[in-house]
Every structure is written in C-alpha cells, then in structure tokens.
Enzyme design. Structure first.
Site: not given
Ligand code: HDD
Length: 685
Positions: A79, A152, A343
């Site tokens: 990413h 995603n 995270h």
C-alpha cells in the site's frame, strides 16, 4: 450529492483544530534556519574567495543539505502508493442495542475522520490505474480514542492465515532478481503462488474482475473484510462485518483505458479525489454493517471467521448505519498522508476482534511496520496520528519524543502520584476485552471449516453479467499471457476448473494450455449484490469532454446548462487553447487543447454542431481518434447536427444525436441518462 450537512462540513472538527496548532504558513515570512536564525542569503555556499572551496563553518549549507539528504523514509511495504483526505462521520441512529462504541450512539455526534486510499503492490510513484486491490483505510478520531477500520475495496483476502502474508506479498511484488514488473500481478511468481495456494482463488476472481479498476476512489466500495465483534453495554456480542457503500455507486474503468491512463495521467485517481473535494463535490460513503448474533455462529455453510468468505448480502442484509463525508484535502502530503499510521488493533470499547487467523496476525504487524517506516515508537505523537482523546500513561522517551511528561513517576503502581494515571473500569469507559471462552491444544493447523476454496469463487462467477464474465476471462488471459512458464499457466487453468468448467475453458483459449477435463461448477449459488451492473446509476460529477471550435452551433450553451444542472462537469476541448465564439453569439473558454487531452480522461463526449466548428476541430486530426477511443471504451457519446460527422457510428447503445429542429431538452435528458448508465456494453466495437 453536494454536502447534505453544510453546517458540519464547513465547521472545523476538533481534529482540524488540533492540526491547526501544528500547521505553519510560510507566506510572507522571513527565511530562517531550523534554529530560528534569520538568514541574509540562501543561494550561495560560504566560500574562501568567489572561486574557492566551501568552508566547514557554513552551518546554513550543512543544515540545508543534511535535511535534504534525509527527506525520504521507507515506503510502506504494501500500500505504498496512496492518497488521503479529511472528513467526518455521523451515525444515522443509535447502535446502542449492538455496541457501546460512543461514536455510534448519537446522530448528532460528528466524528472527524482521515481516509487513505491506496493500491497494494506498486511503489509510491507507480500509476494509479493498475489492476490491483485498493486499500480503503479510515481513522475515526473518536472521543474514546482512535478507531481504525483498515479495509480494502474487495470483501475477501488472498490468504487465510497471516503467517502466509510475507509469502503472498513476495510473490506479487516485483521479482527479486530483477525488480520487474512494477505494480503488476501479471508475472510468474504471483500465478505460481495462486496455483499452489488455492485459498487465494476467491480473491483472485475479484482481482481479475473490474473491481480492480475503479473509475474513482469516490465510486468504490470498502470492506473491513474480517469478522469483528460488536459488544453492547450488557456485554452481549454480535459478529459484524463492515461495508462502505459509495453514494455515487460502484463503477470501473475498462482495461485498455487503465493502461493508457497509466501513461497519460498516472495520478488519475488521486487527481479525481483532489479535484472533487476542491470543487465541493464531497465524496460520501454510507457505513453498512452485517450482523450475526453469537449464537448463530455455526448456522452457515461457510465458516464466518474465514477471511476468504463473504456473508452474501441476500443472506445477511447490510444495514446502513451512518455516513462519511470527505470534505477537506490535506495541507501537506508527507505530514498527513504519508505519516498516518493505521492499525486494525486501534479499537474503542464496543468493538472487538474475533479469532480470524488473518486478523490476529495483523494485530502484530501494523505497529511493528511503523517502527521502521516512521523511525521509532513515538509515531502516535505525529499530528495526524494524535487522538483527540487525552493520552496519559507511563511510556517515556524513545526516538523523536515530543511530549514533555512532568514529574518523577513513570511506573505503575505508585504512591507518589496517588497511583495515577489510573486504569478505568469498564463501566466508566475503560476498554475491556470480550470474555470469550477459548480452549484448545497448541497446533499449527488450519480448521477443516476453512478448506472449501471454490464454492464462493464460483458464486462470484455465477453472479456476474456476461460482460463482466468476459472481462474476467480477458484479465486472466492477459495476466497468464505474461507468465513465462507454461506449466504455471496450465496449473492455473486446472485450478480454476474447480471453480467453474466454463470459466477455465474460456481462460484456456488462447494461452497455449490444454483445456481442463473438469466441467460443472463448484456452486450454483448467485448473489446479485456482487455484480456492478446492479449498482446505483447517477450522472453526478461525471466529466464530459465537449468538443467544439469557433462557430459552434447555438444549441450548445443550452445543452451545457442542462448537463451542469444535472451535476455533470463539462470541459471544453478544442484545437487550440483560448476563447471560442459561437455561430451567432456567446463565447466559451477552452480548458484543454486536443494535443493535451485524451478521451481516457473523460467519462463521456459531446460534439458541438456548426460547420465551422467541425472543420476547425478536424484541423487537428487527433479529434477522430479522440471520439473513436471513447466509442471503443463504451462511453456515452452525444453529437449535435454536423457534430455527428465526427462519430464512428451515428447510432448505437449510448449514442445520442440531435438534428436541427429536434427537441433539445429530451436530447439533453437522454444524454444525461446515458452518462448515468456509465458504459454501454451492447455497442459493437
Ligand atoms: Fe494490511 C497496510 C489492508 C492484510 C500488513 N493493509 C495496509 C493498508 C491497508 C491494508 C488498507 C494501508 C494502510 C494505509 O493507508 O496506511 N491488509 C489490509 C486488509 C487485509 C490486510 C484489508 C486483509 C483483510 N496486512 C494484512 C496482513 C498483514 C498486513 C495479513 C500482515 C500480517 N498491511 C500490513 C502492513 C502495512 C499494511 C505491512 C504496510 C504499511 C502499514 O501496514 O502501515 O503492516
């Protein structure tokens, strides 16, 4: 879709106000060193004589050069290429019955957010429009601390256990001996991985579909992928999956277009997001949740903890619970988009994890990676990462520490500070882990319930329209066509025969493999929600290239107004930059010359009437390629009067024309309808 909540979108959020304290405007200021010393000169190093050597004492030169020498940090291991924006989130109605998360309780609570969209495989400088999964990571700055939903644009993943993530990423990234190819899965190691790790098969179906080629970050879904847990005040839990549904619908580019865009405008997706926000067309996404009560965990014919499985929306409906609006671009790409650290383990009370083995591994990886990427354990102090909730604990020191913690106490328990900072019991807002009962032997194994790798891949295939199926087949053929080792190609065909015999046979055609022996399908299930054909169709913010020259016919301004009123963006493309004048009156400013524009940069084309206008456009022969390319990419095309002469075909799916005397209003309406439909697949190209 212009801001439905202007009060909130124009007001600064608490996070904006916090960021303001760190934001510096250099405009009109004196030039200084990093020590605040004003400098008298900034172009010449300090030398012993005008033609002499630079002196060691030149602190100004040394500081400027040292800082420059260290301006780069490691890019994200995956990413790396991304683009972010600020915004806010509001829940529609209280979710109290399901979760105690404070930001989901009250529709009047405005929670600031920062979202970073990304591609996965490519380097920081790679093109936006490659075939790839897109990251959709959201940081909610809640009053209970930061909550990160790191998802995603596809609802499943390539692997089931985080242990395999380094292997998968090594396989898809450029091959290590020659660092080729960049930002592509079309190479031997990726497909070798797929052939030997059939848990990837479902996700590969998504990656070979048009979902991997989003038209815009504003027109793509987001998924939390894993099964998380909602826990309410009473300690009752629901399994939950998160979805982002774009208000503009889910739309894609066509493959040939993405390839051309990678050269013509490698920043296509980030530019689109930036421009939309700058012009007040704020992207909006509704947050959806699928929920399953704990007691129903085993009621499905798939394991609900398996990240390679979806919960079909027809089986477990998506409940839309709130909306996110992105309404502010960054001030500084590096400080905000590059330094933001997400995270999945950043949770708030009321949201908890499950035993999904992919999620469990992620909970380790994300902090770990920031240590090398952001240079130490204090990255949470960077302005973009700071929570709006107060931070008090006994952690101290480390690289780049910014907080000045007062006093002698940095341990717990203590008497000197009255045993503070003090833990907070759950009923007062302290985070308490869900008290799930767990028992078992220590094993390195995969549950049998994770072993069906083909049924949902087959359901995905069954749910596609014929056009989408053809695109999937072509994608496989392109990718496998780049695979040098013939045995890998054959293995892939044989593996996908387990999904669907027809799919594998069609892939096999033209890539030099033996058609599979196997026929039939792993499943007869269909989920209509999976097809992009069934998405929302709106003309809003689509960009139309208006081809016109001097002497454009009088109908054009009327049609332009009609399009603009429908929320369509119109940009004049002509032989030359400057002003063009209408046949009898009016003038328009040209935004792009034909030399600098291409149809791949637009969603649709409108050709103005007027003999002079058409012949002026034809003075630049590229104009015919421009229209033909839009035609070949199935884009809506409209033409007025003589403008029709520039079209490869005067009729067909998504072709709208008006001749003298025709009702212009209904012409405009038809074109707007054609734009909303996005692409016109019935056209013969
Ligand atoms: Fe990951 C970045 C999404 C599995 C390890 N991941 C990263 C980003 C997104 C995702 C959107 C970019 C965040 C940003 O914009 O800064 N990752 C996912 C999803 C996954 C997933 C949806 C599966 C459901 N990831 C995954 C696994 C691991 C990682 C299994 C390792 C065990 N991911 C990382 C990472 C990254 C990352 C190496 C790179 C940069 C970063 O974290 O901050 O730690």
């Amino acid at each position: 879709m212009k801001d439905s909540n202007s009060n909130n979108s124009s007001k600064k959020t608490i996070k904006d106000q916090q960021l303001d304290q760190f934001t510096v405007d250099n405009d009109g200021k004196d030039l200084t060193t990093n020590q605040g010393l004003r400098v008298s000169e900034d172009e010449h190093s300090l030398k012993a004589g005008v033609r002499g050597p630079t002196l060691m004492e030149d602190f100004h030169f040394r500081e400027k050069m040292t800082h420059f020498d260290h301006e780069r940090i490691p890019e994200r291991i995956v990413h790396a290429r991304g683009f972010g924006a600020h915004g806010f989130f509001q829940v529609y109605e209280s979710m109290k019955a399901f979760t105690r998360a404070k930001f989901l309780q009250d529709p009047s609570t405005v929670t600031p957010v920062f979202v970073r969209f990304s591609t996965v495989a490519g380097s920081r400088g790679s093109a936006d429009t490659v075939r790839d999964v897109r990251g959709f990571a959201t940081k909610f700055y809640t009053e209970e601390g930061n909550y990160d939903l790191v998802g995603n644009n596809m609802p499943v993943f390539f692997i089931q256990d985080a242990m395999k993530f380094p292997d998968f990423v090594h396989a898809v990234k450029p091959e290590p001996h020659n660092e080729i190819p960049q930002a592509q899965s079309a190479h031997d190691t990726f497909w070798d991985f797929v052939a030997n790790n059939t848990e990837s098969v479902h996700m590969v179906m998504w990656a070979m579909s048009d979902r991997a080629l989003p038209r815009s970050y504003r027109m793509m879904e987001g998924f939390g992928v894993h099964t998380f847990r909602f826990v309410n005040e009473q300690g009752r839990a629901h399994f939950v999956k998160f979805h982002w549904k774009p208000v503009l619908g889910t739309h894609s580019l066509v493959w040939d277009e993405t390839q051309k865009l990678a050269g013509k405008d490698p920043d296509f997706n980030r530019r689109d997001l930036w421009e939309a926000i700058e012009s007040g067309n704020y992207p909006e996404y509704e947050l959806g949740v699928q929920m399953i009560p704990e007691e129903d965990e085993f009621r499905f014919d798939f394991d609900i903890l398996d990240p390679t499985k979806i919960w079909p929306e027809e089986l477990v409906p998506v409940r839309l619970i709130g909306k996110m609006t992105l309404n502010r671009n960054t001030n500084n790409f590096f400080a905000e988009t590059e330094q933001i650290a997400f995270h999945p383990g950043h949770v708030v009370p009321g949201i908890d994890f499950t035993n999904d083995p992919l999620l469990q591994g992620r909970l380790f990886s994300y902090t770990d990676t920031q240590l090398s990427r952001l240079g130490g354990p204090n990255f949470h102090e960077f302005p973009i990462n700071r929570p709006i909730a107060p931070v008090h604990n006994n952690q101290r020191d480390g690289m780049h520490r910014m907080t000045i913690n007062k006093g002698p106490v940095s341990y717990h328990k203590n008497g000197i500070a009255g045993n503070t900072p003090a833990p907070v019991p759950g009923e007062y807002g302290g985070y308490e882990h869900y008290t799930e009962k767990v028992e078992g032997r220590k094993v390195r194994e995969r549950s049998d319930s994770f072993k069906d790798h083909f049924s949902q891949a087959s359901m995905f295939w069954n749910s596609m329209s014929e056009v989408e199926k053809q695109h999937i087949v072509s994608a496989f053929q392109f990718e496998l066509g780049k695979v040098q080792r013939k045995e890998i190609r054959q293995q892939v065909v044989d593996v996908f025969a387990n999904v669907d015999g027809e799919l594998a046979t069609r892939i096999s055609e033209g890539i030099g493999t033996i058609p599979p022996q196997k026929s039939g399908s792993a499943s007869s299930l269909v989920s209509p929600a999976l097809s992009m054909m069934n998405t929302v169709k709106l003309p809003l913010t689509r960009k139309v290239a208006v081809l016109a020259g001097n002497g454009y016919s009088d109908e054009l301004p009327f049609v332009l107004t009609q399009l603009q009123q429908a929320g369509v963006i119109t940009e004049i493309v002509s032989a030359k930059l400057g002003i063009i004048r209408g046949k009898t009156s009016g003038e328009l400013e040209v935004k792009h010359s034909l030399l600098g524009a291409d149809s791949v940069l637009f969603d649709a084309v409108l050709v103005a009437g007027g003999t002079l206008s058409v012949s002026e456009l034809l003075s630049e022969p590229k104009v015919l390629d421009f229209v033909r390319e839009a035609y070949q990419h199935y884009k809506p095309i409209a033409a007025i009067d003589e403008g029709v002469n520039l079209l490869p075909s005067a009729s067909g799916d998504g072709i709208v024309t008006a001749r003298e005397g025709d009702d212009l209003k209904s012409f405009g309406q038809s074109f707007i309808g054609a734009i909303a439909a996005h692409r016109h697949w019935l056209r013969t190209v």
